[in-house]
Design a protein around this motif. Structure first.
Motif, PDB file in Angstrom:
ATOM      1  N   ILE A 145      -7.822   1.756  -8.134  1.00  0.00           N
ATOM      2  CA  ILE A 145      -7.164   0.485  -7.840  1.00  0.00           C
ATOM      3  C   ILE A 145      -5.834   0.731  -7.110  1.00  0.00           C
ATOM      4  O   ILE A 145      -5.511   0.053  -6.134  1.00  0.00           O
ATOM      5  CB  ILE A 145      -6.956  -0.306  -9.147  1.00  0.00           C
ATOM      6  N   GLY A 174      -6.457   1.298  -3.675  1.00  0.00           N
ATOM      7  CA  GLY A 174      -6.683   0.016  -3.008  1.00  0.00           C
ATOM      8  C   GLY A 174      -5.362  -0.637  -2.630  1.00  0.00           C
ATOM      9  O   GLY A 174      -5.200  -1.143  -1.520  1.00  0.00           O
ATOM     10  N   ILE A 175      -4.408  -0.583  -3.543  1.00  0.00           N
ATOM     11  CA  ILE A 175      -3.098  -1.181  -3.259  1.00  0.00           C
ATOM     12  C   ILE A 175      -2.450  -0.445  -2.082  1.00  0.00           C
ATOM     13  O   ILE A 175      -1.890  -1.051  -1.179  1.00  0.00           O
ATOM     14  CB  ILE A 175      -2.192  -1.119  -4.510  1.00  0.00           C
ATOM     15  N   ASP A 200      -4.158  -1.416   1.099  1.00  0.00           N
ATOM     16  CA  ASP A 200      -3.743  -2.766   1.444  1.00  0.00           C
ATOM     17  C   ASP A 200      -2.358  -2.726   2.080  1.00  0.00           C
ATOM     18  O   ASP A 200      -2.084  -3.391   3.077  1.00  0.00           O
ATOM     19  CB  ASP A 200      -3.721  -3.607   0.158  1.00  0.00           C
ATOM     20  N   TYR A 201      -1.499  -1.899   1.510  1.00  0.00           N
ATOM     21  CA  TYR A 201      -0.124  -1.807   1.962  1.00  0.00           C
ATOM     22  C   TYR A 201      -0.034  -1.137   3.332  1.00  0.00           C
ATOM     23  O   TYR A 201       0.752  -1.543   4.178  1.00  0.00           O
ATOM     24  CB  TYR A 201       0.656  -1.021   0.905  1.00  0.00           C
ATOM     25  N   SER A 202      -0.839  -0.103   3.572  1.00  0.00           N
ATOM     26  CA  SER A 202      -0.745   0.592   4.865  1.00  0.00           C
ATOM     27  C   SER A 202      -1.697   0.078   5.922  1.00  0.00           C
ATOM     28  O   SER A 202      -1.421   0.190   7.087  1.00  0.00           O
ATOM     29  CB  SER A 202      -1.035   2.086   4.769  1.00  0.00           C
ATOM     30  N   TRP A 203      -2.859  -0.405   5.506  1.00  0.00           N
ATOM     31  CA  TRP A 203      -3.861  -0.814   6.495  1.00  0.00           C
ATOM     32  C   TRP A 203      -4.242  -2.294   6.389  1.00  0.00           C
ATOM     33  O   TRP A 203      -4.995  -2.792   7.212  1.00  0.00           O
ATOM     34  CB  TRP A 203      -5.150   0.008   6.317  1.00  0.00           C
ATOM     35  N   GLY A 204      -3.794  -2.934   5.309  1.00  0.00           N
ATOM     36  CA  GLY A 204      -4.159  -4.331   5.125  1.00  0.00           C
ATOM     37  C   GLY A 204      -5.579  -4.502   4.647  1.00  0.00           C
ATOM     38  O   GLY A 204      -6.204  -5.522   4.871  1.00  0.00           O
ATOM     39  N   ARG A 205      -6.098  -3.496   3.999  1.00  0.00           N
ATOM     40  CA  ARG A 205      -7.480  -3.573   3.522  1.00  0.00           C
ATOM     41  C   ARG A 205      -7.522  -3.025   2.105  1.00  0.00           C
ATOM     42  O   ARG A 205      -7.236  -1.857   1.893  1.00  0.00           O
ATOM     43  CB  ARG A 205      -8.353  -2.749   4.456  1.00  0.00           C
ATOM     44  N   TYR A 206      -7.853  -3.868   1.165  1.00  0.00           N
ATOM     45  CA  TYR A 206      -7.827  -3.454  -0.233  1.00  0.00           C
ATOM     46  C   TYR A 206      -8.982  -2.506  -0.524  1.00  0.00           C
ATOM     47  O   TYR A 206      -8.829  -1.483  -1.174  1.00  0.00           O
ATOM     48  CB  TYR A 206      -7.926  -4.698  -1.098  1.00  0.00           C
ATOM     49  N   GLY A 220     -12.348  -0.788   1.545  1.00  0.00           N
ATOM     50  CA  GLY A 220     -13.002  -0.708   2.853  1.00  0.00           C
ATOM     51  C   GLY A 220     -14.278   0.101   2.847  1.00  0.00           C
ATOM     52  O   GLY A 220     -14.770   0.477   3.886  1.00  0.00           O
TER      53      GLY A 220
END
Lengths: 477, 559
Positions: free
Chosen positions: B452, B455-456, B459-465, B467
């Motif tokens: 998880i 995932g964060i 999300d923070y670097s690529w904008g994808r939780y 993929g």
């Protein structure tokens, strides 16, 4: 209602849970193999977002809800179990919200370029029509998914263009582009020459061609330029130049050679395939290998089974009994009598409603190497007064969209040519975060605070000791 | 508590002793050269590191005929004609030897012999074509690539056209040896002259001297070494003066020299093995003294293990979990923490023994396969630089692997007990199952949390939780595997034997997530950790364990 109870028990059973867990594991494992063999998009569409994956996830949700209903009324010792299971359901709902209401695409900018369209993975076909060749209007606009729904006799893609039809014949997910210059019948197509330019230091072989849409085409070969003209080009008088026009017959062309070293002097003549022209530019010889009075570029794609460095999705279409290829994100031009059509096959473009301009792009490298240590884009955004810096791990958030520095393109010598931002809108984000938090808290409760729970419910202590394994008895929820 | 204070005392003593025991370093020609700072592969490092890595690439070992790497690599520059004729370039792949038409059973070839080979350019062209088509190379082309790297490195080093030795003010790159001018050039020449002098007076089979002559040789040799030292000091001072802000931090340089010569991880696995043996012995003899000694050895090993990782972190300025090698060192550290806590709480010696054995195994792996698990200190890819979530997610996930690895070790032992006599060892099996269950629970919580957190970070670097990247997908598959095992246990399908078999089998999923994704699938965003090779060994390891489980299952059925 015995049968209903049986059905409920089945859906609430741990047997189903184990089956679902193992199915998810197997499907995911198959997906990674597909990803390694093909690519991420292929694996996602065919495996991770397949109907059987969705069915398994649906079954998981039913199972989770049923087992929670089954334990009603909940007791304190159920805390971990409830939290973890609700967390999974919330995470899945969050993922669903992201998938259907989110945006996940990219924007490409060359330095100084302005863009307002996000390219998303979905594909579309748009056909524009024009009568005067200037003013084009979209007459067809279709969202397509050729990977999952390729054209076939049972599923035809037909776009009427006046009395004729444009029909999509084939789709290839992996194909390599191949171009060829071929003779054409149409008078508007320009002339083409395959030549060899040779002296002691230079030896090059290439094509020069006039695209039918332009009155002339200038090919700069370095020491000299070759202008393929319809007769309208006026010599520049400053360059080494050869101006080529169609000859009186179809197998010869006329040429005029200008030399920067001897202004005012012109070498005139006509030549055909096999002839050698002495240009007078640094002793360069211009050998005519082939001459075509009316030529066009024929683009074909060669289908491949697996992806490679040069593969690209492409479609084959048929219009008036002639086949044409269109690569993804390119345009096919069709000219008939009095009309012109543009057929665009591309990723779907979403208008974000404001302009972004790339002002500058920088790459930081590890000392003494070409390895990139960092890269960043300076952009101006309509609606933000100052210049914004976007770098790795430092995205821009604006109007509900987030812009991340994703990658860049560079030329052979390693200077950057374009910056690529990934653009994202994720309305499901907080649901997923909440779900994740609940899962972790729940699991910790489940594994590490159960003694606390057991004391509260006053379970007889001796029982656990007698069973084969104390943990198994204690964990039972 | 008293007993534990005893271990602590022993542990600290043992660590101190091993810290002080630095390998013998009497005056030799490599010593002065080691500490010259150089810029290579994006990092300032001592010449020692560069020389070790270079000689290892070319020759396959870090010493050549008893001589240390700095001396050898430095002499490539001074006497290239000599080295061109020495058979020292390793060509291990028989396919490559065949393609080059190299005769005999030799593994090492002279550079000249290879450069003159007519087929060499052909196989390099083939390599180019192959690389353009598919960046993932098969073992043959990997070997061709290695040969190309070997020859290129040798060529540029011998011409002095590669190694940056002095900073250039205002520039990122450093001046090569051949580019040095003025005082710097003079100082470098003095190093070379002193080196040549030392080489002349060095002890060798050719100049076997007696009595006075031998004493004179020794004196001149020591003198030359001293001259080298002075010239190196002078050169380093001049190079620093060029651009003091971009020169090396002397403390980091000496830390790296210490790290290179000390090999903390080697001592720590030796102590783990010793500790495990002592504990086994003490257990059989019922000796408390041996038990304490075993604890002390294990604690000493653990401290060195910690110390080595702290050193690496200090030198590179980042937590030591950014490539395959570092995780293979980090995971056993986690195993030891778990095993020691378990022994402390439940006095279950078996768990500590198994933990020490499994940890030692993991550390030994890094020594056996330096080409797959590359121990060199590398700078990071942009996406990995200084990011809190990145570090957290990798640390958490790899520590979860520690739980699974320990459970795997315990499972193997439990299977062995099942094979021997289930009734007789019922208590041991019961205890092992309990420990396995706990280790898996520990792993499941951390793997879930780590995935998880990953995932964060994404999300923070690529904008994808999430993929569906193969690394994260396989982490999920491993998690699902262990969840299935725990749920099966919940309803009583999985009993003691099932837990043991499950712990061993499910660890294959961890191996796939940890190693297989990078080396077997070789795709995806996590490609920074990629390398090559070892697939056959890892597959063999997994296959043997599957067979073992199958065998024990069959024996139990037939009983």
């Amino acid at each position: 209602m015995k049968i209903l109870e049986d059905i409920f028990d089945f859906f609430a059973s741990i047997k189903l849970a184990v089956f679902v867990i193992l199915s998810l594991a197997v499907i995911s494992a198959v997906g990674t193999i597909y990803e390694a063999r093909y690519d991420a998009e292929y694996a996602q569409k065919l495996i991770y977002h397949s109907p059987y994956m969705y069915a398994t996830l649906g079954l998981l949700c039913i199972n989770l809800i049923a087992v929670m209903v089954d334990r009603w009324p909940w007791k304190l010792r159920h805390t971990g179990f409830i939290l973890a299971h609700i967390g999974i359901i919330i995470t899945l709902i969050g993922s669903w919200v992201t998938r259907y209401y989110g945006i996940d695409g990219s924007m490409r900018f060359e330095v100084g370029q302005t863009n307002r369209f996000v390219s998303v993975p979905e594909q579309e076909m748009v056909i524009f029509a024009s009568i005067d060749g200037q003013d084009f209007r979209a007459i067809h606009h279709a969202q397509v998914d050729f990977l999952l729904q390729p054209p076939s006799p049972r599923r035809e893609y037909v776009f009427p263009l006046g009395p004729d039809d444009l029909k999509v014949l084939e789709y290839h997910h992996y194909a390599v582009r191949n171009t060829e210059i071929v003779p054409s019948e149409a008078d508007r197509d320009g002339l083409a020459i395959r030549f060899q330019l040779i002296n002691d230091n230079v030896n090059m072989t290439d094509w020069v061609r006039r695209d039918g849409r332009l009155p002339f085409d200038i090919s700069d070969l370095g020491p000299a330029r070759i202008v393929m003209s319809d007769g309208s080009y006026e010599p520049s008088e400053v360059h080494n130049e050869m101006i080529v026009t169609r000859g009186k017959t179809d197998d010869s062309f006329d040429y005029e050679i200008y030399r920067a070293s001897a202004p005012g002097q012109v070498l005139r003549g006509s030549a055909s395939a096999g002839d050698v022209i002495q240009t007078g530019w640094m002793d360069l010889e211009f050998r005519v290998l082939r001459y075509i009075p009316r030529a066009r570029e024929l683009v074909t794609y060669v289908p491949q089974q697996f992806p490679g460095a040069f593969t690209h999705p492409a479609i084959k279409v048929n219009f008036r009994d002639e086949d044409h290829w269109i690569g993804l994100n390119s345009i096919l031009r069709l000219f008939i009598e009095d009309k012109a059509y543009l057929v665009r096959f591309s990723n779907k473009l979403v208008d974000i409603g404001f302009d972004i301009t790339l002002e500058e792009f920088r790459i930081g490298r590890y000392p003494g190497t070409l390895r990139a240590a960092s890269y960043e884009s300076d952009v101006t955004v309509e609606g933000i007064p100052e210049v914004v810096n976007i770098s790795m791990n430092e995205p821009l958030k604006f109007r509900g969209l987030t812009f991340y520095q994703a990658s860049f393109e560079e030329d052979e010598v390693g200077s950057p040519t374009a910056s690529i931002l990934s653009v994202n809108q994720d309305p499901g984000r907080w649901l997923k975060y909440l779900g994740a938090l609940l899962i972790v808290l729940g699991t910790i409760f489940l594994f590490y605070f159960k003694r606390f729970g057991i004391k509260k419910v006053q379970r007889p202590k001796g029982k656990a000791k007698n069973s084969e394994d104390p943990d198994a008895a204690q964990v039972a929820v | 508590m008293r007993a534990s204070r005893g271990f602590l005392k022993w542990g600290i003593l043992l660590t101190l002793v091993s810290l002080l025991w630095i390998p013998p370093s009497w005056a030799n020609m490599s010593e002065p050269l080691r500490r010259i700072p150089v810029l290579d592969a994006g990092r300032i490092k001592p010449f020692d590191t560069f020389a070790n890595e270079s000689l290892h690439l070319l020759y396959g070992r870090q010493t050549f005929k008893g001589k240390a790497a700095p001396e050898i690599v430095f002499s490539w520059m001074l006497v290239p004609d000599h080295w061109d004729k020495i058979e020292f370039v390793e060509v291990r792949h028989s396919g490559v030897r065949e393609a080059l038409g190299l005769e005999g059973r030799r593994i090492h070839y002279a550079p000249e012999e290879l450069f003159r080979n007519e087929r060499l350019p052909l196989i390099f062209t083939e390599l180019r074509t192959q690389q353009e088509q598919n960046p993932k190379l098969n073992p043959y082309f990997q070997a061709v690539q290695r040969l190309e790297n070997q020859l290129t490195l040798y060529q540029v080093v011998k011409l002095g056209r590669f190694l940056g030795v002095a900073p250039i003010p205002g520039e990122d790159s450093w001046a090569w040896v051949i580019q040095l001018t003025g005082d710097l050039q003079g100082a470098f020449q003095r190093i070379s002259l002193a080196f040549a002098k030392a080489a002349a007076y060095q002890k060798s089979p050719d100049n076997r001297l007696q009595g006075e002559e031998e004493r004179e040789r020794r004196r001149l040799y020591a003198e030359a070494i001293e001259e080298m030292n002075q010239a190196v000091d002078e050169f380093v001072a001049l190079a620093r003066a060029e651009d003091p802000g971009n020169y090396v931090d002397p403390r980091k340089l000496s830390a790296e020299l210490h790290y290179n010569s000390f090999e903390p991880f080697m001592w720590s696995w030796i102590l783990y093995v010793a500790g495990a043996l002592l504990m086994l012995l003490g257990w059989n003899l019922g000796s408390t003294k041996l038990y304490k000694l075993a604890w002390a050895a294990i604690l000493g090993g653990f401290m060195l293990h910690t110390y080595g990782q702290l050193l690496r972190s200090y030198i590179t300025g980042r937590p030591p979990v950014s490539n395959m090698y570092e995780t293979v060192v980090w995971v056993p550290w986690g195993i030891m923490v778990l095993a020691m806590i378990w022994e402390w709480m439940y006095r279950n010696k078996v768990v500590l023994i198994v933990g020490a054995v499994v940890s030692a195994f993991s550390l030994i792996l890094t020594f056996l396969s330096p080409t797959v698990l590359d121990p060199s200190l590398q700078p990071l890819e942009p996406v990995l630089v200084s990011n809190f979530w990145l570090i957290t997610h990798v640390l958490v996930i790899t520590i979860s692997y520690a739980g699974f690895f320990l459970a795997f070790g315990l499972g193997n032992l439990s299977l062995w007990y099942h094979l021997r006599d289930e009734k007789k060892y019922a208590k041991s099996i019961q205890d092992l199952t309990q420990a396995m269950y706990r280790a898996i629970q520990f792993g499941v919580v951390l793997l879930a949390a780590g995935t998880i957190l990953g995932g964060i970070w994404a999300d923070y670097s690529w904008g994808r939780y999430w993929g569906w990247d193969p690394k994260e997908t396989w982490a999920l598959i491993a998690l699902l595997g262990y969840l299935a095992l725990l749920h099966g246990r919940l309803v009583g399908w999985v009993k003691n034997f099932g837990m043991a078999a499950g712990s061993v089998l499910a660890f294959s999923l961890v191996i796939m997530a940890w190693y297989g994704v990078n080396f077997v699938l070789g795709a995806g965003l996590h490609s920074y950790g990629f390398g090559a090779g070892g697939v056959e060994w890892v597959s063999g390891f997994v296959a043997i364990h599957v067979l073992y489980v199958g065998y024990v299952t069959a024996v139990r059925r037939l009983r």
